[in-house]
Design a protein around this motif. Structure first.
Motif, PDB file in Angstrom:
ATOM      1  N   ARG A  48       0.842  -1.199   0.000  1.00  0.00           N
ATOM      2  CA  ARG A  48       0.000   0.000   0.000  1.00  0.00           C
ATOM      3  C   ARG A  48       0.875   1.246   0.000  1.00  0.00           C
ATOM      4  O   ARG A  48       0.506   2.265  -0.543  1.00  0.00           O
ATOM      5  N   MET A  49       2.021   1.168   0.651  1.00  0.00           N
ATOM      6  CA  MET A  49       3.002   2.256   0.663  1.00  0.00           C
ATOM      7  C   MET A  49       4.377   1.667   0.362  1.00  0.00           C
ATOM      8  O   MET A  49       4.579   0.464   0.478  1.00  0.00           O
ATOM      9  N   ILE A  50       5.313   2.512  -0.042  1.00  0.00           N
ATOM     10  CA  ILE A  50       6.678   2.060  -0.271  1.00  0.00           C
ATOM     11  C   ILE A  50       7.312   1.759   1.082  1.00  0.00           C
ATOM     12  O   ILE A  50       7.341   2.612   1.964  1.00  0.00           O
ATOM     13  N   PHE A  51       7.788   0.535   1.226  1.00  0.00           N
ATOM     14  CA  PHE A  51       8.334   0.080   2.500  1.00  0.00           C
ATOM     15  C   PHE A  51       9.833  -0.194   2.434  1.00  0.00           C
ATOM     16  O   PHE A  51      10.482  -0.354   3.457  1.00  0.00           O
ATOM     17  N   ALA A  52      10.370  -0.259   1.224  1.00  0.00           N
ATOM     18  CA  ALA A  52      11.798  -0.506   1.040  1.00  0.00           C
ATOM     19  C   ALA A  52      12.210   0.077  -0.299  1.00  0.00           C
ATOM     20  O   ALA A  52      11.374   0.242  -1.199  1.00  0.00           O
ATOM     21  N   ALA A  53      13.496   0.378  -0.427  1.00  0.00           N
ATOM     22  CA  ALA A  53      13.992   0.897  -1.695  1.00  0.00           C
ATOM     23  C   ALA A  53      15.477   0.629  -1.832  1.00  0.00           C
ATOM     24  O   ALA A  53      16.207   0.579  -0.838  1.00  0.00           O
ATOM     25  N   VAL A  54      15.886   0.459  -3.073  1.00  0.00           N
ATOM     26  CA  VAL A  54      17.299   0.443  -3.418  1.00  0.00           C
ATOM     27  C   VAL A  54      17.612   1.870  -3.868  1.00  0.00           C
ATOM     28  O   VAL A  54      17.038   2.363  -4.830  1.00  0.00           O
ATOM     29  N   ASN A  55      18.490   2.524  -3.126  1.00  0.00           N
ATOM     30  CA  ASN A  55      18.795   3.931  -3.393  1.00  0.00           C
ATOM     31  C   ASN A  55      20.031   4.132  -4.262  1.00  0.00           C
ATOM     32  O   ASN A  55      20.128   5.127  -4.971  1.00  0.00           O
ATOM     33  N   ARG A  56      20.955   3.209  -4.161  1.00  0.00           N
ATOM     34  CA  ARG A  56      22.191   3.302  -4.929  1.00  0.00           C
ATOM     35  C   ARG A  56      22.701   1.895  -5.171  1.00  0.00           C
ATOM     36  O   ARG A  56      22.582   1.023  -4.317  1.00  0.00           O
ATOM     37  N   LEU A  57      23.303   1.720  -6.345  1.00  0.00           N
ATOM     38  CA  LEU A  57      23.812   0.406  -6.713  1.00  0.00           C
ATOM     39  C   LEU A  57      25.056   0.585  -7.568  1.00  0.00           C
ATOM     40  O   LEU A  57      25.019   1.279  -8.585  1.00  0.00           O
ATOM     41  N   ASN A  58      26.158  -0.011  -7.108  1.00  0.00           N
ATOM     42  CA  ASN A  58      27.396   0.032  -7.884  1.00  0.00           C
ATOM     43  C   ASN A  58      28.256  -1.178  -7.509  1.00  0.00           C
ATOM     44  O   ASN A  58      27.815  -2.048  -6.771  1.00  0.00           O
ATOM     45  N   ASP A  59      29.469  -1.199  -8.024  1.00  0.00           N
ATOM     46  CA  ASP A  59      30.355  -2.339  -7.752  1.00  0.00           C
ATOM     47  C   ASP A  59      30.666  -2.510  -6.277  1.00  0.00           C
ATOM     48  O   ASP A  59      30.997  -3.603  -5.827  1.00  0.00           O
ATOM     49  N   GLN A  60      30.580  -1.429  -5.504  1.00  0.00           N
ATOM     50  CA  GLN A  60      30.891  -1.503  -4.075  1.00  0.00           C
ATOM     51  C   GLN A  60      29.724  -2.029  -3.248  1.00  0.00           C
ATOM     52  O   GLN A  60      29.903  -2.413  -2.101  1.00  0.00           O
ATOM     53  N   GLY A  61      28.517  -2.012  -3.795  1.00  0.00           N
ATOM     54  CA  GLY A  61      27.395  -2.554  -3.050  1.00  0.00           C
ATOM     55  C   GLY A  61      26.060  -1.923  -3.385  1.00  0.00           C
ATOM     56  O   GLY A  61      25.934  -1.095  -4.286  1.00  0.00           O
ATOM     57  N   LEU A  62      25.081  -2.339  -2.627  1.00  0.00           N
ATOM     58  CA  LEU A  62      23.700  -1.893  -2.765  1.00  0.00           C
ATOM     59  C   LEU A  62      23.352  -1.092  -1.514  1.00  0.00           C
ATOM     60  O   LEU A  62      23.495  -1.600  -0.402  1.00  0.00           O
ATOM     61  N   THR A  63      22.951   0.138  -1.697  1.00  0.00           N
ATOM     62  CA  THR A  63      22.518   0.977  -0.577  1.00  0.00           C
ATOM     63  C   THR A  63      20.996   1.024  -0.613  1.00  0.00           C
ATOM     64  O   THR A  63      20.403   1.309  -1.658  1.00  0.00           O
ATOM     65  N   ALA A  64      20.387   0.697   0.519  1.00  0.00           N
ATOM     66  CA  ALA A  64      18.931   0.565   0.560  1.00  0.00           C
ATOM     67  C   ALA A  64      18.384   1.120   1.866  1.00  0.00           C
ATOM     68  O   ALA A  64      19.140   1.526   2.747  1.00  0.00           O
ATOM     69  N   HIS A  65      17.056   1.121   1.953  1.00  0.00           N
ATOM     70  CA  HIS A  65      16.416   1.457   3.223  1.00  0.00           C
ATOM     71  C   HIS A  65      15.134   0.650   3.379  1.00  0.00           C
ATOM     72  O   HIS A  65      14.568   0.170   2.397  1.00  0.00           O
ATOM     73  N   VAL A  66      14.726   0.504   4.628  1.00  0.00           N
ATOM     74  CA  VAL A  66      13.438  -0.084   4.978  1.00  0.00           C
ATOM     75  C   VAL A  66      12.726   0.874   5.923  1.00  0.00           C
ATOM     76  O   VAL A  66      13.369   1.603   6.679  1.00  0.00           O
ATOM     77  N   VAL A  67      11.405   0.865   5.856  1.00  0.00           N
ATOM     78  CA  VAL A  67      10.583   1.693   6.733  1.00  0.00           C
ATOM     79  C   VAL A  67       9.982   0.791   7.801  1.00  0.00           C
ATOM     80  O   VAL A  67       9.332  -0.210   7.483  1.00  0.00           O
ATOM     81  N   LEU A  68      10.219   1.132   9.057  1.00  0.00           N
ATOM     82  CA  LEU A  68       9.704   0.354  10.183  1.00  0.00           C
ATOM     83  C   LEU A  68       8.913   1.264  11.111  1.00  0.00           C
ATOM     84  O   LEU A  68       9.155   2.467  11.164  1.00  0.00           O
ATOM     85  N   THR A  69       7.983   0.683  11.861  1.00  0.00           N
ATOM     86  CA  THR A  69       7.199   1.475  12.810  1.00  0.00           C
ATOM     87  C   THR A  69       7.909   1.641  14.138  1.00  0.00           C
ATOM     88  O   THR A  69       7.439   2.350  15.014  1.00  0.00           O
ATOM     89  N   ARG A  70       9.036   0.960  14.283  1.00  0.00           N
ATOM     90  CA  ARG A  70       9.808   1.076  15.521  1.00  0.00           C
ATOM     91  C   ARG A  70      11.253   1.426  15.185  1.00  0.00           C
ATOM     92  O   ARG A  70      11.718   1.161  14.073  1.00  0.00           O
ATOM     93  N   LEU A  71      11.917   2.002  16.131  1.00  0.00           N
ATOM     94  CA  LEU A  71      13.333   2.306  16.006  1.00  0.00           C
ATOM     95  C   LEU A  71      14.102   1.033  16.317  1.00  0.00           C
ATOM     96  O   LEU A  71      14.000   0.507  17.421  1.00  0.00           O
ATOM     97  N   LEU A  72      14.818   0.523  15.353  1.00  0.00           N
ATOM     98  CA  LEU A  72      15.536  -0.733  15.507  1.00  0.00           C
ATOM     99  C   LEU A  72      17.037  -0.443  15.533  1.00  0.00           C
ATOM    100  O   LEU A  72      17.562   0.221  14.640  1.00  0.00           O
ATOM    101  N   LYS A  73      17.694  -0.916  16.555  1.00  0.00           N
ATOM    102  CA  LYS A  73      19.137  -0.691  16.697  1.00  0.00           C
ATOM    103  C   LYS A  73      19.914  -1.833  16.047  1.00  0.00           C
ATOM    104  O   LYS A  73      19.618  -2.998  16.293  1.00  0.00           O
ATOM    105  N   SER A  74      20.885  -1.469  15.220  1.00  0.00           N
ATOM    106  CA  SER A  74      21.821  -2.428  14.644  1.00  0.00           C
ATOM    107  C   SER A  74      23.025  -1.639  14.153  1.00  0.00           C
ATOM    108  O   SER A  74      22.851  -0.575  13.543  1.00  0.00           O
ATOM    109  N   PRO A  75      24.217  -2.140  14.384  1.00  0.00           N
ATOM    110  CA  PRO A  75      25.401  -1.447  13.874  1.00  0.00           C
ATOM    111  C   PRO A  75      25.448  -1.446  12.346  1.00  0.00           C
ATOM    112  O   PRO A  75      26.219  -0.686  11.755  1.00  0.00           O
ATOM    113  N   ARG A  76      24.602  -2.230  11.718  1.00  0.00           N
ATOM    114  CA  ARG A  76      24.573  -2.299  10.260  1.00  0.00           C
ATOM    115  C   ARG A  76      23.836  -1.121   9.629  1.00  0.00           C
ATOM    116  O   ARG A  76      23.956  -0.892   8.432  1.00  0.00           O
TER     117      ARG A  76
END
Length: 128
Positions: A48-76
């Motif tokens: 119903r809404m955009i919940f994830a996206a690939v924002n950048r993509l190159n040889d070094q990797g894929l930069t993305a995001h996810v939308v969550l209803t809570r603040l999730l801690k991770s060093p990643r």
């Protein structure tokens, strides 16, 4: 406005970069029915809404995001943007197929549920 596509986004990308995108997309599609929403600078994934996206993509990797209803801690997470008390955009980078582990799969599944907006429907029904 404009005509954007996954093919255009992937144009000129290396086999490694394309592989990262295809793996990410497959994991998203494993969550359930999804609409792919290409834009000028990213590829969004929507229920119903955009919940994830690939924002950048190159040889070094894929930069993305996810939308969550809570603040999730991770060093990643490289950055977390809090848009509202129940809307947190978690940014991360994946550099190899081995980075697509159970933690990332859990983020995508949780974000998919946010994308359905069921949390808003339940809340509205209870406010009647």
């Amino acid at each position: 406005c404009g005509r954007y596509s996954v093919a255009k986004f992937l144009e000129g990308k290396s086999a490694h970069a394309r592989s990262l995108y295809e793996h990410f997309s497959a994991l998203i599609h494993d969550c359930g029915p999804v609409r792919v929403a290409p834009a000028k600078t990213r590829i969004g994934f929507q229920v119903r809404m955009i919940f994830a996206a690939v924002n950048r993509l190159n040889d070094q990797g894929l930069t993305a995001h996810v939308v969550l209803t809570r603040l999730l801690k991770s060093p990643r997470f490289s950055r977390i943007d809090t848009l509202t008390p129940k809307c947190h955009v978690h940014h991360f980078r994946l550099e190899s197929i081995s980075d697509f582990d159970d933690e990332v799969k859990a983020w995508l599944r949780e974000a998919y549920e946010v994308g359905t907006q069921k949390h808003l429907i339940r809340r509205k029904a209870g406010q009647v």
